[in-house]
Write a protein that holds these residues in place. Sequence first.
Motif, PDB file in Angstrom:
ATOM      1  N   GLN A   7      -8.766  -5.084  -3.871  1.00 60.53           N
ATOM      2  CA  GLN A   7      -8.298  -4.025  -4.770  1.00 60.53           C
ATOM      3  C   GLN A   7      -9.485  -2.812  -4.537  1.00 60.53           C
ATOM      4  O   GLN A   7      -9.151  -1.562  -4.500  1.00 60.53           O
ATOM      5  N   TYR A  45       5.360  10.533   2.935  1.00 64.54           N
ATOM      6  CA  TYR A  45       6.487  10.563   1.845  1.00 64.54           C
ATOM      7  C   TYR A  45       6.112  11.433   0.964  1.00 64.54           C
ATOM      8  O   TYR A  45       4.992  11.270   0.380  1.00 64.54           O
ATOM      9  N   HIS A  47       7.378  11.818  -3.258  1.00 68.84           N
ATOM     10  CA  HIS A  47       8.115  11.900  -4.282  1.00 68.84           C
ATOM     11  C   HIS A  47       8.163  12.902  -5.309  1.00 68.84           C
ATOM     12  O   HIS A  47       6.911  13.215  -5.351  1.00 68.84           O
ATOM     13  N   ASP A  69       0.404   4.645   2.195  1.00 68.03           N
ATOM     14  CA  ASP A  69       1.555   4.243   1.286  1.00 68.03           C
ATOM     15  C   ASP A  69       1.547   2.743   1.165  1.00 68.03           C
ATOM     16  O   ASP A  69       1.886   1.938   1.876  1.00 68.03           O
ATOM     17  N   GLU A  70       1.398   2.342  -0.060  1.00 67.92           N
ATOM     18  CA  GLU A  70       1.228   0.862  -0.451  1.00 67.92           C
ATOM     19  C   GLU A  70       2.327   0.086  -0.265  1.00 67.92           C
ATOM     20  O   GLU A  70       2.324  -0.976  -0.007  1.00 67.92           O
ATOM     21  N   ARG A  71       3.694   0.879  -0.436  1.00 64.70           N
ATOM     22  CA  ARG A  71       4.977   0.165  -0.117  1.00 64.70           C
ATOM     23  C   ARG A  71       5.354  -0.055   1.419  1.00 64.70           C
ATOM     24  O   ARG A  71       6.074  -0.831   1.752  1.00 64.70           O
ATOM     25  N   SER A  72       4.665   0.733   1.976  1.00 62.18           N
ATOM     26  CA  SER A  72       5.012   0.748   3.459  1.00 62.18           C
ATOM     27  C   SER A  72       3.737   0.957   4.282  1.00 62.18           C
ATOM     28  O   SER A  72       3.314   2.085   4.899  1.00 62.18           O
ATOM     29  N   PRO A  73       3.281  -0.466   4.698  1.00 64.46           N
ATOM     30  CA  PRO A  73       1.968  -0.373   5.462  1.00 64.46           C
ATOM     31  C   PRO A  73       2.187   0.416   6.788  1.00 64.46           C
ATOM     32  O   PRO A  73       3.332   0.594   7.385  1.00 64.46           O
ATOM     33  N   LYS A  75       2.320   3.558   7.017  1.00 62.37           N
ATOM     34  CA  LYS A  75       2.751   5.097   6.769  1.00 62.37           C
ATOM     35  C   LYS A  75       1.928   5.508   5.702  1.00 62.37           C
ATOM     36  O   LYS A  75       0.904   4.981   4.877  1.00 62.37           O
ATOM     37  N   GLN A  77       1.461   8.532   2.098  1.00 54.43           N
ATOM     38  CA  GLN A  77       2.359   9.207   1.198  1.00 54.43           C
ATOM     39  C   GLN A  77       1.473  10.240   0.751  1.00 54.43           C
ATOM     40  O   GLN A  77       0.152  10.538   0.521  1.00 54.43           O
TER      41      GLN A  77
END
Length: 104
Positions: A7, A45, A47, A69-73, A75, A77
């Motif tokens: 982390q 991305y 939001h 983007d932590e949700r989409s390696p 990519k 944000q």
Amino acid sequence: QQQQQWQQQLQQQQQQQEQSHSGVVSEWSPKGFGFAVFEDGRRAYIHNSQCGGESLQAGEVITADIVPDERSPGKWQALNVARAGTLAEALAHGMPPEKRQRLV
């Protein structure tokens, strides 16, 4: 302990990569999210929580911090999104040709 190290490394990478970049909103959904293409060619991305809960429109010029983007390696944000006008306004005010070409 290994997770804490991971982390910390991730946070360091994000801090190094966070810089404000100019881009143009390429698509926006009424559901509150969309995408922008930035001057360095990255597509990120967005939001609406990152632009004060407001909706953006395709063609708007924005500035934002771009992070992995932590949700989409693999990519990107956009965070801390701020409006900077429209592409037409930017062109009318003499946007440098090298930036204009990357954003069109």
